[in-house]
Each structure stands twice: as C-alpha cells, then as structure tokens.
Design an enzyme around this catalytic site. Structure first.
Site, short mmCIF file in Angstrom:
data_model
loop_
_atom_site.label_atom_id
_atom_site.label_comp_id
_atom_site.label_asym_id
_atom_site.label_seq_id
_atom_site.Cartn_x
_atom_site.Cartn_y
_atom_site.Cartn_z
N LYS A 147 6.61 -12.17 2.36
CA LYS A 147 5.85 -11.35 3.30
C LYS A 147 6.26 -11.74 4.72
CE LYS A 147 1.66 -10.52 0.59
NZ LYS A 147 0.18 -10.62 0.57
N ASP A 194 -11.64 -7.41 0.73
CA ASP A 194 -10.83 -6.20 0.60
C ASP A 194 -10.50 -5.91 -0.87
OD1 ASP A 194 -9.58 -3.93 1.55
OD2 ASP A 194 -7.71 -4.93 2.07
N GLY A 209 3.73 -2.10 6.18
CA GLY A 209 2.45 -1.67 6.71
C GLY A 209 2.31 -2.07 8.15
N GLY A 210 1.05 -1.98 8.63
CA GLY A 210 0.80 -2.26 10.05
C GLY A 210 1.06 -3.69 10.42
N PHE A 211 0.92 -4.64 9.45
CA PHE A 211 1.09 -6.06 9.77
C PHE A 211 2.51 -6.56 9.55
CE2 PHE A 211 -3.59 -7.33 8.88
CZ PHE A 211 -3.98 -6.54 9.94
N GLY A 212 3.27 -5.88 8.72
CA GLY A 212 4.60 -6.40 8.45
C GLY A 212 5.25 -5.77 7.24
N THR A 269 7.13 -6.39 3.18
CA THR A 269 7.12 -7.18 1.95
C THR A 269 8.43 -6.95 1.21
OG1 THR A 269 4.72 -6.99 1.79
CG2 THR A 269 5.90 -7.69 -0.19
N GLY A 301 7.65 -2.91 0.46
CA GLY A 301 6.42 -2.46 1.09
C GLY A 301 6.47 -2.66 2.59
#
Length: 623
Positions: free
Chosen positions: A65, A161, A43-46, A48, A41
């Site tokens: 993560k 969330d 995304g914008g934060f990092g 996985t 995975g």
C-alpha cells in the site's frame, strides 16, 4: 514483471529481475526485499499493488500500500489515517482472519505498508456475481466474523468501516477476512468520550458515528447493515424509512425467507438506539449459540458398543519414541489436515492426514522433544525440549520466528493461551514462564512453591485466563493470570501427574498419573467426580474429544482406553461404555483428537503413530 512505484513514471512495467526502472531510474525493490507486480487498486489515499517478497525462496505474494493522496484529499488528514492504519495493525497482532502485517516504511519520500495478500473476492463482488445471500449464508457469515470482531474489540480497537467491500473471502480456504484498518480507532476511555472526525462509508455507519462518537457497538451496527444489504441487494439508504424512523429491510426480501430468530438478532444489531442495540459481540454470539456444543458428530451419536475405531494409517518415521502430538486446529471440510509429532530423536515431523505421508521434518533441537502444540488460531507451532529451549514456528511463513531461552533445566511442557497471544512453559527447574508469542519476550516467571515441585504438564482453560500445571509432587496447581489471588491446588493423586486436559466446555479437568489412575475433577467443587482406574498400569496421557463426550488415555500396557461420558454428571453413559484400542507394541505416550472429532491419533514408545477412524462395527482393530 516488476512494476515501478514512482507515481509519475511514464512506463512503469519492467522485465523480471530488473533492479532499476528502465523509464525513470527508480529503484524497483522496496526495502531491498519487496517488488510490485501490478497495480490492483487506487483511491483518494493512495495506490495498492500486488507484490512479491524476494527474501523468501518461493517469493510469496503480498500487498504493497503506497500513500499517494489525490489533489482532492486533505493530505495531512490522509497521512494521519495511513500512519494510523500501520499502528493499528501492529497493535492487533496476528489473527487468522486479518491479513498479516509485515512492514511499515518510507522510501523515496513515500510511505508504504506491506501486508499479506488475500486471494479472493470481497462480498460486494460476490453479491454482484451470485445474487442475494440466504439466511444460512448470513448465519455462517456472522459465525465467521463475530469472533474476529471480538478479537479486535478485545484489543480496544474500533474498525469504523465494516462493509461488504472490506470483507474478503479467500479462494483457497473459503475463509472470511476483515481488511482495511485505515479508519480504525484506538478506543480509550478518553477517546470514547471525545467527538472525532466522521470516518466510514455513509450507508453502513451508525448514527453515533456520524456524529463523531464511534463505539464498539458502532461496528456491530455496520456488520448488521452489511447483512441486510447482502440479503436484499438494496442500498441501506432505501432500507430505512426516514419518515417513520424505522428499518423496512424485510419488505425488500424477495423469495428469501429469514427466520424470526435471525430477524430479531439483525434488528437488534442495527437498532438506532445505543441502549437498545447489542453492546458486545458476546451478546450476539450467545443469541446465535456460537461456541456452544450443539452440533452432534455423527459417530458420537452411535452407541459405544456399535462403534468401530479402525487404524487407517500407521506413520513411521521417528527413530525413537514419539513423545508428543498435536493436530492443526484449523482443519476445514475438504482441506488436507496436518498432524505434528515430536520424538526422542530430537525431530518434529509434519504428516498429511489424507495420505499418511510425512510432509516435512523440523530440526534444531539438540535433545528429546518433550511437547509440541499448535496455537488455537492455527498460525504457530511451538516445541519444547530437554535442551532447555522452546521454539516457535510461523506455519504460513514456514520459518522459525523465536528460540526462547531462560529455563535452567529440561522444558517439560508448553501450552498456548486461548487467544494464541501467550505461551506457557513448565520446567524441571521448578518454574513456569509466560511468553509473548509475537515478540518472544518473557512476561511472567512463576517459581514453584509450597506443595509445588518440578512441572510435568500444563493446560490452559479453553475460555479463561486459567493455567493448570501437573507437578512432580502429585499436585495440580491453578494460576489465574489476571487475578493471582485465585490460585488453588487439587490434591488427590499419589504419584506424578503426567497429563492434563480441560473439557471443551471448561467445566472439568482430566488428569493422568503414574499412580495408574485417570481422574475427572469438577472445577466448581474442586473435587474428583469420576475415578477411571483399573490400577494395573500407568496412564501417560489424556485427551477429550471436541464435543467432550469421549475421554481417551494412553497407557503403559500398549493400549488406548476410550470412556464415553455423560456430560452433566461426567459418569459413563452405560456400564459397557468403555473401549480398548490395541496395535502398538510398546507404551502409548500421546493421544490427540482431530478438530472435527473424526480421527484419533496415538503415539508410542515403539516409534510409531497410529491414526484411528471411527465407524460402525462391534470391535476396534488396527489394519
């Protein structure tokens, strides 16, 4: 394969057992323990990664993560959220439907969170594969997830969330997990009063959360919107009529009946008004009747005279008397259940309920095992011993996590609190100690006083912070861990109390004594309401069936007595509503019902354990 964690590595794939990346010379082991297997995975934060834990012989899978924000992300805010997720996971402790938190660390100028890997699909993937959910599936989802949400809120944490992407169904257990606490917020009174950053997925977040004012009810809203999305497979934006300011999700149900009762519950969960919405998980659980004993087990519906308890397995493995037994509480349909037993031979044995075979033997105690107990969440097994110690095992990790020392005489009994966070221990040293299960630290030390003498047995109330102790001076003492002014005694036995058991609904307490009686006490009146006595032999142990309709007792005449009870009065349902199981060749020292109520286990001084299954016949027998 080992995957390099360097974001700039030109060829991150490396052969197994490689310690340094062939392409960029980056160390492949994180904290000298974890290695990434593949990227799963981004995304914008990092990023996985699926990973493995090299510190354990089986190298179980886990998740790494990595904090690595993209160029469009506010790096400082993202870092705060990443560190916040680690902090929230630490605060939460362990729950069987939240991935375990293993570590938070920094290496090569990158931060990492290590968590349990849940092999399964999220509900968005499940929806895309199988189509819309029906109302039965939604009810099951709510019954599975509401207790998780209650656990989170009890820790003063708002998830912020909740959405289908953050709910995973495990392939192995069909259990729903709530994941991704990157947006979670610690809910202090000050924090709730402040306006904060808007976090969450726009389709699923509550109106007050859009204004930066998330509350516990905001999570309830998000879960409700998740449900109507799963029922319709239509974006929540299209399920709300902004011109009329009303939800129109029922207009999008296609051949998918939803009852008025469930519809009203969902409507109240997603009400835009905080005043009109559910304020707590408990309110929803009450309306859904979660936790109420409304489902009747098939064998309990039979008249006692027509029942047959047949011994389907005799388990032999202990070389000395069996002293204690416990079923793992999380036995689900199709799973191989586990029974644990402790013996005077210093060992704990784990047994397969399917085959009747011994799975494992736990050693370490240096004297007789006096008690064993599974935590209600099924994560831990605890044992106490005449060696003055208590041991706590983490079942999933298959390891001893704590050896608790502090008692100065035999530890006679242990009991987990309903939320699995506390362990109580009673001892012949005339003290009761309360331990934090996660840290292993002692939190309380109650010194027996007044009527109290050494402690023989303990039991936690199924819903409240009340601990009952059976004592050597023939009394039963009640402690309220949250309000010490509510402590009280029950006096009525004329000899040592050997065993205590609360009814599943928490209304009564059963006690077994050396005075050859089994008594049922009302917690409202604090008086005996039934005296199940033959005054012939000592009663060593008692246990209620999961629905509270049967009370079992192990006795010194080598038998197990079963009493069929009417729950309002706690009297026998009929004059002949009693049964005797025979088959042991010595005193019965332990009895326990399986979580589904289909099995009864009995342990004896003869060193054997018998598993009894209920059927339909005129007389019990052991084969």
């Amino acid at each position: 394969m080992r995957y390099c964690l360097n974001p700039h590595c030109p060829n991150p794939r490396n052969p197994d057992d490689t310690e340094i990346c062939y392409s960029c010379s980056t160390k492949l082991l994180l904290n000298d323990r974890y290695h990434a297997i593949k990227l799963i995975g981004q995304g914008g934060f990092g990023r996985t990664f699926l990973a493995a834990d090299n510190a354990k012989p089986s190298q179980p899978r886990c998740v790494i993560k990595q904090f690595y924000p993209d160029e469009q992300t506010n790096a400082r805010a993202a870092m705060q959220l990443f560190e916040q997720e680690a902090q929230r996971l630490k605060q939460l402790g362990e729950h069987p439907q939240i991935p375990d938190f293993y570590d938070h660390l920094e290496q090569d100028k990158h931060q990492y969170i290590i968590q349990e890997f849940i092999d399964g699909q999220n509900l968005s993937q499940e929806l895309a594969t199988n189509g819309t959910f029906n109302q039965t599936q939604i009810k099951t989802l709510l019954k599975d997830l509401l207790p998780v949400l209650k656990f989170i809120h009890a820790g003063q944490i708002i998830h912020r969330d909740i959405k289908p992407d953050n709910i995973i169904r495990s392939r192995q257990q069909e259990l729903l997990y709530l994941v991704d606490f990157g947006a979670a917020k610690y809910a202090t009174a000050t924090a709730l009063a402040q306006t904060g950053t808007v976090i969450g997925s726009a389709e699923f977040i509550a109106p007050e959360q859009l204004r930066g004012k998330a509350t516990f009810a905001s999570d309830i809203y998000s879960l409700g919107v998740t449900c109507i999305y799963l029922l319709t497979q239509v974006s929540p934006f299209n399920l709300f009529d902004i011109t009329e300011n009303v939800w129109v999700w029922k207009d999008y149900l296609v051949d998918n009946l939803v009852s008025d009762d469930l519809g009203q519950i969902l409507d109240k969960m997603i009400n835009n008004s905080l005043k009109e919405r559910y304020h707590s998980v408990d309110e929803i659980m009450t309306d859904l009747k979660i936790g109420q004993f409304t489902e009747k087990l098939s064998h309990i519906s039979l008249a006692p005279a027509t029942q047959k308890w047949q011994c389907i397995h005799t388990l032999t493995g202990h070389s000395q008397p069996v002293t204690s037994m416990a079923f793992n509480p999380l036995i689900k349909q199709g799973e191989e259940g586990i029974l644990a037993s402790g013996g005077a031979d210093w060992t704990i044995k784990l047994w397969s309920l399917k085959t009747g075979q011994e799975i494992d033997t736990l050693i370490g105690h240096t004297d007789k095992i006096t008690a064993i107990a599974f935590s209600p969440d099924g994560r831990f097994l605890a044992s106490s011993s005449c060696d003055r110690s208590i041991r706590i095992y983490h079942l999933q990790r298959q390891s001893l996590i704590h050896k608790l020392l502090g008692h100065t005489n035999w530890v006679s009994s242990i009991a987990f609190s309903p939320n699995s966070r506390l362990l109580a221990s009673g001892s012949f040293d005339k003290t009761i100690k309360i331990w934090n299960v996660q840290s292993g630290k002692q939190l309380e030390n109650f010194v027996c006083r007044g009527y109290m003498n050494w402690v023989k047995c303990l039991a936690f109330h199924p819903f409240q912070s009340i601990l009952a102790s059976g004592n050597g001076d023939n009394s039963i003492y009640f402690f309220d861990l949250h309000n010490k002014s509510k402590e009280f005694f029950l006096i009525g036995h004329i000899h040592i109390i050997n065993s205590l058991a609360f009814s599943p609904d928490g209304q009564v307490l059963a006690s077994a004594s050396d005075d050859k009686t089994v008594k049922i006490w009302s917690l409202d009146t604090r008086k005996v309401i039934n005296n199940l006595s033959d005054y012939l032999v000592r009663a060593n142990t008692v246990a209620f069936s999961p629905d509270g309709k049967i009370l079992a007792a192990g006795k010194d005449d080598n038998t197990i007595k079963l009493w069929y009870l009417e729950q309002k009065s706690w009297q026998l349902v009929s004059e002949d509503a009693m049964m005797t199981l025979t088959g042991h060749s010595d005193s019965v020292t332990a009895v326990a019902f399986s979580p589904n109520g289909q099995l009864l286990a009995s342990g004896s001084v003869d060193g054997s354990i018998k598993l009894w299954q209920c059927g339909t016949s005129s007389a019990p027998q052991c084969v």
